[in-house]
Design a protein around this motif. Sequence first.
Motif, mmCIF file in Angstrom:
data_model
loop_
_atom_site.group_PDB
_atom_site.id
_atom_site.type_symbol
_atom_site.label_atom_id
_atom_site.label_comp_id
_atom_site.label_asym_id
_atom_site.label_seq_id
_atom_site.Cartn_x
_atom_site.Cartn_y
_atom_site.Cartn_z
ATOM 1 N N THR A 172 0.884 -1.161 -0.018
ATOM 2 C CA THR A 172 -0.018 -0.058 -0.356
ATOM 3 C C THR A 172 0.905 1.281 0.165
ATOM 4 O OG1 THR A 172 -1.864 -1.175 1.207
ATOM 5 C CG2 THR A 172 -1.849 1.236 1.120
ATOM 6 N N LEU A 173 1.945 1.271 0.697
ATOM 7 C CA LEU A 173 2.784 2.519 0.815
ATOM 8 C C LEU A 173 3.529 2.638 -0.556
ATOM 9 C CD1 LEU A 173 4.530 4.590 2.354
ATOM 10 C CD2 LEU A 173 6.205 2.787 2.905
ATOM 11 N N GLU A 174 4.099 1.591 -1.233
ATOM 12 C CA GLU A 174 4.605 1.683 -2.580
ATOM 13 C C GLU A 174 3.517 2.405 -3.400
ATOM 14 O OE1 GLU A 174 8.591 -0.425 -3.270
ATOM 15 O OE2 GLU A 174 6.809 -1.905 -2.916
ATOM 16 N N GLN A 175 2.358 1.636 -3.409
ATOM 17 C CA GLN A 175 1.300 2.178 -4.210
ATOM 18 C C GLN A 175 1.055 3.415 -4.212
ATOM 19 O OE1 GLN A 175 0.172 0.543 -7.002
ATOM 20 N NE2 GLN A 175 -1.509 2.286 -7.491
ATOM 21 N N LEU A 176 0.684 4.012 -2.948
ATOM 22 C CA LEU A 176 0.408 5.539 -2.757
ATOM 23 C C LEU A 176 1.376 6.506 -3.095
ATOM 24 C CD1 LEU A 176 -1.604 4.878 0.497
ATOM 25 C CD2 LEU A 176 -2.638 5.415 -1.821
ATOM 26 N N ALA A 177 2.786 5.997 -2.728
ATOM 27 C CA ALA A 177 3.771 6.922 -2.868
ATOM 28 C C ALA A 177 4.080 6.969 -4.342
ATOM 29 C CB ALA A 177 5.135 6.288 -2.310
ATOM 30 N N TRP A 188 8.629 10.683 -11.026
ATOM 31 C CA TRP A 188 8.657 9.036 -10.733
ATOM 32 C C TRP A 188 9.909 8.627 -10.510
ATOM 33 C CZ3 TRP A 188 11.286 5.438 -13.544
ATOM 34 C CH2 TRP A 188 11.890 5.847 -14.839
ATOM 35 N N SER A 189 10.042 7.843 -9.538
ATOM 36 C CA SER A 189 11.494 7.466 -9.109
ATOM 37 C C SER A 189 11.733 6.051 -9.112
ATOM 38 C CB SER A 189 11.316 7.679 -7.505
ATOM 39 O OG SER A 189 12.679 7.556 -6.860
ATOM 40 N N TRP A 190 10.671 5.074 -9.221
ATOM 41 C CA TRP A 190 10.923 3.518 -9.261
ATOM 42 C C TRP A 190 9.736 3.039 -10.099
ATOM 43 C CZ3 TRP A 190 8.742 5.580 -4.955
ATOM 44 C CH2 TRP A 190 7.611 4.812 -4.607
ATOM 45 N N SER A 191 9.946 1.859 -10.890
ATOM 46 C CA SER A 191 8.949 1.286 -11.529
ATOM 47 C C SER A 191 9.325 -0.426 -11.530
ATOM 48 C CB SER A 191 8.727 1.835 -12.924
ATOM 49 O OG SER A 191 7.870 0.980 -13.619
ATOM 50 N N TYR A 192 8.230 -1.033 -11.573
ATOM 51 C CA TYR A 192 8.455 -2.416 -11.406
ATOM 52 C C TYR A 192 7.434 -3.012 -12.819
ATOM 53 C CZ TYR A 192 9.291 -2.169 -6.461
ATOM 54 O OH TYR A 192 10.163 -1.799 -5.238
ATOM 55 N N ASP A 197 6.500 -10.537 -12.545
ATOM 56 C CA ASP A 197 5.293 -10.761 -11.523
ATOM 57 C C ASP A 197 4.630 -9.029 -10.806
ATOM 58 O OD1 ASP A 197 7.736 -9.756 -10.318
ATOM 59 O OD2 ASP A 197 7.397 -10.788 -8.598
ATOM 60 N N HIS A 198 4.926 -8.162 -11.780
ATOM 61 C CA HIS A 198 4.364 -6.874 -11.247
ATOM 62 C C HIS A 198 2.860 -7.010 -11.185
ATOM 63 C CE1 HIS A 198 3.729 -6.215 -15.527
ATOM 64 N NE2 HIS A 198 2.935 -5.280 -15.130
ATOM 65 N N ILE A 199 2.240 -6.185 -10.346
ATOM 66 C CA ILE A 199 0.805 -6.126 -9.812
ATOM 67 C C ILE A 199 0.431 -4.672 -10.505
ATOM 68 C CG2 ILE A 199 -0.968 -6.031 -8.254
ATOM 69 C CD1 ILE A 199 0.814 -7.738 -6.475
ATOM 70 N N THR A 200 1.036 -3.802 -10.237
ATOM 71 C CA THR A 200 0.828 -2.569 -11.038
ATOM 72 C C THR A 200 2.391 -1.940 -11.079
ATOM 73 O OG1 THR A 200 1.184 -1.292 -8.735
ATOM 74 C CG2 THR A 200 -0.995 -1.994 -9.258
ATOM 75 N N GLN A 201 2.275 -0.515 -11.473
ATOM 76 C CA GLN A 201 3.588 0.027 -11.956
ATOM 77 C C GLN A 201 4.561 -0.016 -10.550
ATOM 78 O OE1 GLN A 201 3.515 3.864 -13.812
ATOM 79 N NE2 GLN A 201 5.156 4.240 -12.809
ATOM 80 N N VAL A 203 3.891 -1.962 -7.699
ATOM 81 C CA VAL A 203 3.815 -3.083 -6.577
ATOM 82 C C VAL A 203 3.849 -4.472 -7.395
ATOM 83 C CG1 VAL A 203 2.465 -4.329 -5.077
ATOM 84 C CG2 VAL A 203 2.152 -1.837 -5.179
ATOM 85 N N ALA A 204 4.887 -5.411 -6.670
ATOM 86 C CA ALA A 204 5.259 -6.735 -7.355
ATOM 87 C C ALA A 204 5.220 -7.738 -6.377
ATOM 88 C CB ALA A 204 6.637 -6.489 -8.117
ATOM 89 N N TRP A 205 4.770 -8.853 -6.640
ATOM 90 C CA TRP A 205 4.692 -10.036 -5.817
ATOM 91 C C TRP A 205 5.768 -10.090 -4.966
ATOM 92 C CZ3 TRP A 205 0.170 -11.559 -3.970
ATOM 93 C CH2 TRP A 205 -0.884 -11.348 -4.747
ATOM 94 N N ARG A 206 7.239 -10.081 -5.503
ATOM 95 C CA ARG A 206 8.316 -10.567 -4.802
ATOM 96 C C ARG A 206 8.416 -9.552 -3.856
ATOM 97 N NH1 ARG A 206 12.339 -10.196 -9.670
ATOM 98 N NH2 ARG A 206 10.539 -10.998 -10.934
ATOM 99 N N PHE A 207 8.079 -8.401 -3.904
ATOM 100 C CA PHE A 207 8.401 -7.213 -2.913
ATOM 101 C C PHE A 207 7.451 -7.315 -1.800
ATOM 102 C CE2 PHE A 207 10.623 -5.450 -6.762
ATOM 103 C CZ PHE A 207 12.094 -5.628 -6.241
ATOM 104 N N LEU A 208 6.195 -7.855 -2.254
ATOM 105 C CA LEU A 208 5.160 -7.942 -0.929
ATOM 106 C C LEU A 208 5.624 -8.978 -0.044
ATOM 107 C CD1 LEU A 208 1.853 -7.895 -3.149
ATOM 108 C CD2 LEU A 208 2.901 -6.106 -1.564
ATOM 109 N N ILE A 209 6.470 -10.174 -0.597
ATOM 110 C CA ILE A 209 6.890 -11.132 0.348
ATOM 111 C C ILE A 209 7.937 -10.591 1.268
ATOM 112 C CG2 ILE A 209 8.338 -13.314 0.249
ATOM 113 C CD1 ILE A 209 6.811 -14.210 -2.204
#
Length: 307
Positions: A172-177, A188-192, A197-201, A203-209
């Motif tokens: 949530t923090l990454e998505q909102l930021a 913009w500062s980063w993109s997945y 396995d990205h969910i949005t630009q 947020v990615a599953w690997r980073f959720l884990i």
Amino acid sequence: MFVIALFTVTLFLIARGILTLVQRYLDARGAGRSFKRMLKQGRIDAGIYADAIWTEASSFGRTKLRPKISRTQQRVIRDARRALREDFLNDYAPGFYQYIIIFLIASVLGLILETVYMYTMYGVLESRVGLVWGPFSPLYGFGAVLLTAVLWPIRNEPIWKIFVISAAVGGTLEQLAGWGMETIMHAWSWSYLHFPDHITQWVAWRFLIMWGALGLVWCKLIMPEMLFRIGEPTTRRQGIVVGLLTAFIVLDIAITVLCFYRAGKRQEGVPPRNPIEHYIDDHFGDEFISDTFENLNLDRDKLPRTE
């Protein structure tokens, strides 16, 4: 963003390790503020000096006896300190005072570590600040505060629950930021998007884990010790200092948001409409932003897209 968060947590762990070593040395010498407080409160008594070895030590021309406390009694001291910490954590929930200090510490450490990381890994030395004034990267400060606020009530819950909630908080923090940077600041500062396995630009599953694992480390190892060491304000001066710091940070954030808002409007050709916007354009123009926020991409034609 996650990689820097990982390094920030690692730095907190290293700092805690150093503090632990220092504390053990003080325990062995029967010194330190917490040792004296436990003696005063009766959590340990004079029997702690049983089997101690006393030696003479000279300091500033004065000679005094210093104890070397036995290992058995050092364990007694550590057990008493753990009990003191648990009693404090059970009696006091984190409040505004603690959150502000956590925000400031995480913001500064996150900035330092991000700068070191980028220089070590890529040979790039650039300004990584997130606010117009001061050495702060507020994303790390907000992340630390958010994790503390969410995880504090569930710190004694099962590990799997802490893991899942931490993953949700990090995502949530990454998505909102990321969304806020692009929508409000036109940056913009980063993109997945390059990860399969990205969910949005942002947020990615690997980073959720990984956020879940970081949350466990924060909840079990870092947060309790940090809150215990921050403690409660004991003097009026402490409250005043934290109040002034709060006012400064709020103003700093507000000016920063206005700077990026006006940067976007200037790209659209919208002139300033009031004295505040005139002031922002005069003092925090495009050159200032490009020099200060070197890691942000403000070119709207190069913004990554999810569609």
